[in-house]
Design a protein around this motif. Sequence first.
Motif, PDB file in Angstrom:
ATOM      1  N   HIS A  81       0.884  -1.247  -0.030  1.00 13.01           N
ATOM      2  CA  HIS A  81      -0.027  -0.005  -0.052  1.00 13.01           C
ATOM      3  C   HIS A  81       0.783   1.216   0.029  1.00 13.01           C
ATOM      4  N   GLU A  82       2.045   1.245   0.704  1.00  8.38           N
ATOM      5  CA  GLU A  82       2.727   2.353   0.679  1.00  8.38           C
ATOM      6  C   GLU A  82       3.526   2.662  -0.399  1.00  8.38           C
ATOM      7  N   LEU A  83       4.079   1.547  -1.096  1.00 12.18           N
ATOM      8  CA  LEU A  83       4.446   1.684  -2.385  1.00 12.18           C
ATOM      9  C   LEU A  83       3.840   2.066  -3.523  1.00 12.18           C
ATOM     10  N   ARG A  84       2.399   1.804  -3.538  1.00 12.09           N
ATOM     11  CA  ARG A  84       1.376   2.066  -4.340  1.00 12.09           C
ATOM     12  C   ARG A  84       0.982   3.645  -4.220  1.00 12.09           C
ATOM     13  N   PHE A  85       1.250   3.987  -2.985  1.00  7.91           N
ATOM     14  CA  PHE A  85       1.120   5.542  -2.894  1.00  7.91           C
ATOM     15  C   PHE A  85       2.202   6.247  -3.552  1.00  7.91           C
ATOM     16  N   VAL A  86       3.330   5.983  -3.219  1.00  3.98           N
ATOM     17  CA  VAL A  86       4.673   6.449  -4.035  1.00  3.98           C
ATOM     18  C   VAL A  86       4.597   6.256  -5.605  1.00  3.98           C
ATOM     19  N   ARG A  87       4.188   5.099  -5.967  1.00  2.00           N
ATOM     20  CA  ARG A  87       4.125   4.909  -7.334  1.00  2.00           C
ATOM     21  C   ARG A  87       2.967   5.680  -7.982  1.00  2.00           C
ATOM     22  N   ASP A  88       1.820   5.685  -7.297  1.00  2.00           N
ATOM     23  CA  ASP A  88       0.794   6.768  -8.046  1.00  2.00           C
ATOM     24  C   ASP A  88       1.229   8.186  -7.839  1.00  2.00           C
ATOM     25  N   GLU A  89       1.854   8.686  -6.891  1.00  2.00           N
ATOM     26  CA  GLU A  89       2.309   9.921  -6.889  1.00  2.00           C
ATOM     27  C   GLU A  89       3.307  10.148  -7.981  1.00  2.00           C
ATOM     28  N   MET A  90       4.120   9.168  -8.403  1.00  2.00           N
ATOM     29  CA  MET A  90       5.308   9.427  -9.437  1.00  2.00           C
ATOM     30  C   MET A  90       4.551   9.326 -10.719  1.00  2.00           C
ATOM     31  N   GLU A  91       3.534   8.543 -10.994  1.00  2.00           N
ATOM     32  CA  GLU A  91       2.707   8.567 -12.129  1.00  2.00           C
ATOM     33  C   GLU A  91       2.047   9.765 -12.455  1.00  2.00           C
ATOM     34  N   ILE A  92       1.280  10.223 -11.413  1.00  2.00           N
ATOM     35  CA  ILE A  92       0.576  11.542 -11.736  1.00  2.00           C
ATOM     36  C   ILE A  92       1.856  12.713 -12.030  1.00  2.00           C
ATOM     37  N   ALA A  93       2.703  12.628 -11.355  1.00  2.00           N
ATOM     38  CA  ALA A  93       4.046  13.725 -11.540  1.00  2.00           C
ATOM     39  C   ALA A  93       4.222  13.678 -13.155  1.00  2.00           C
ATOM     40  N   GLU A  94       4.387  12.397 -13.442  1.00  2.00           N
ATOM     41  CA  GLU A  94       5.015  12.070 -14.862  1.00  2.00           C
ATOM     42  C   GLU A  94       3.751  12.767 -15.925  1.00  2.00           C
ATOM     43  N   THR A  95       2.743  12.199 -15.501  1.00  2.00           N
ATOM     44  CA  THR A  95       1.539  12.469 -16.431  1.00  2.00           C
ATOM     45  C   THR A  95       1.463  14.315 -16.418  1.00  2.00           C
ATOM     46  N   LYS A  96       1.610  14.923 -15.250  1.00  2.00           N
ATOM     47  CA  LYS A  96       1.598  16.339 -15.490  1.00  2.00           C
ATOM     48  C   LYS A  96       2.602  16.868 -16.221  1.00  2.00           C
ATOM     49  N   ARG A  97       3.961  16.269 -16.159  1.00  2.00           N
ATOM     50  CA  ARG A  97       5.034  16.773 -17.028  1.00  2.00           C
ATOM     51  C   ARG A  97       4.595  16.587 -18.513  1.00  2.00           C
ATOM     52  N   LEU A  98       4.357  15.381 -18.910  1.00  2.00           N
ATOM     53  CA  LEU A  98       3.837  15.098 -20.090  1.00  2.00           C
ATOM     54  C   LEU A  98       2.804  15.858 -20.756  1.00  2.00           C
ATOM     55  N   TYR A  99       1.749  16.199 -19.994  1.00  2.00           N
ATOM     56  CA  TYR A  99       0.766  17.094 -20.251  1.00  2.00           C
ATOM     57  C   TYR A  99       1.106  18.414 -20.615  1.00  2.00           C
ATOM     58  N   ALA A 100       2.167  19.016 -19.818  1.00  2.00           N
ATOM     59  CA  ALA A 100       2.514  20.337 -20.166  1.00  2.00           C
ATOM     60  C   ALA A 100       3.360  20.270 -21.241  1.00  2.00           C
ATOM     61  N   GLN A 101       4.279  19.275 -21.503  1.00  2.00           N
ATOM     62  CA  GLN A 101       4.959  19.397 -22.789  1.00  2.00           C
ATOM     63  C   GLN A 101       4.036  19.392 -23.884  1.00  2.00           C
ATOM     64  N   ALA A 102       2.815  18.426 -24.033  1.00  2.00           N
ATOM     65  CA  ALA A 102       1.864  18.343 -24.978  1.00  2.00           C
ATOM     66  C   ALA A 102       1.383  19.627 -25.413  1.00  2.00           C
ATOM     67  N   ALA A 103       0.963  20.325 -24.175  1.00  2.00           N
ATOM     68  CA  ALA A 103       0.180  21.551 -24.446  1.00  2.00           C
ATOM     69  C   ALA A 103       1.102  22.630 -24.908  1.00  2.00           C
ATOM     70  N   HIS A 104       2.578  22.624 -24.670  1.00  2.00           N
ATOM     71  CA  HIS A 104       3.635  23.652 -25.430  1.00  2.00           C
ATOM     72  C   HIS A 104       3.733  23.384 -26.743  1.00  2.00           C
ATOM     73  N   TYR A 105       3.720  21.978 -27.215  1.00  2.00           N
ATOM     74  CA  TYR A 105       3.804  21.538 -28.749  1.00  2.00           C
ATOM     75  C   TYR A 105       2.161  21.672 -29.308  1.00  2.00           C
ATOM     76  N   ARG A 106       1.178  21.759 -28.516  1.00  2.00           N
ATOM     77  CA  ARG A 106      -0.327  21.978 -29.141  1.00  2.00           C
ATOM     78  C   ARG A 106      -0.321  20.460 -29.605  1.00  2.00           C
ATOM     79  N   LEU A 107       0.085  19.545 -28.807  1.00  2.00           N
ATOM     80  CA  LEU A 107      -0.395  18.351 -29.331  1.00  2.00           C
ATOM     81  C   LEU A 107      -1.694  17.661 -28.345  1.00  2.00           C
ATOM     82  N   PRO A 108      -2.230  16.636 -29.223  1.00  2.00           N
ATOM     83  CA  PRO A 108      -3.518  16.113 -28.558  1.00  2.00           C
ATOM     84  C   PRO A 108      -3.147  15.081 -27.544  1.00  2.00           C
ATOM     85  N   ILE A 109      -3.848  15.018 -26.485  1.00  2.00           N
ATOM     86  CA  ILE A 109      -3.726  14.160 -25.366  1.00  2.00           C
ATOM     87  C   ILE A 109      -4.483  12.744 -25.732  1.00  2.00           C
ATOM     88  N   PRO A 110      -3.780  11.649 -25.557  1.00  2.00           N
ATOM     89  CA  PRO A 110      -4.519  10.406 -25.882  1.00  2.00           C
ATOM     90  C   PRO A 110      -5.796  10.303 -24.972  1.00  2.00           C
TER      91      PRO A 110
END
Length: 153
Positions: free
Chosen positions: A51-80
């Motif tokens: 459960h604790e590892l799932r908490f950290v992994r979910d946090e990492m996945e959310i941070a990665e998604t935010k980063r990719l979302y920001a890059q996609a917005a910068h390049y005006r790319l559609p989000i899957p």
Amino acid sequence: MLGGLRHWLTVRGMRRSERKISKAYAKDIEAAKAAKKPRKDIEYIEESEHHELRFVRDEMEIAETKRLYAQAAHYRLPIPQAEDDWEESAVFGKRYLTRKGAAKLRSDIRAEQKARWDYWQSRLQLVGTVMGIIGGIMGALAYFKQPPLPPHP
């Protein structure tokens, strides 16, 4: 650039936390086994670790998604938008990109970056060629415009 560094440092800290959690729980499990505790107690410790590892992994996945979302917005790319590209975090209740969705988006970002680089690279090559031609013309003009040498005594 600083956004990328900030993201890298954040993920690095989360990975460090993940390792610390795993080490701490490994010690607890070994201590429980050494104390000959019932299997049910050891399973409870393993479940808590999960459960604790799932908490950290979910946090990492959310941070990665935010980063990719920001890059996609910068390049005006559609989000899957496909349902299999997204997953719901049981811990936070937020959606984040699955590995498949993140791979698609990273691929699109790389393609756009390459296209933009190729555009500017072709312009720079053109400028270099023009400068070379101008330099050659200037050199030829300088050679033919030399004053005559004085007679040798």
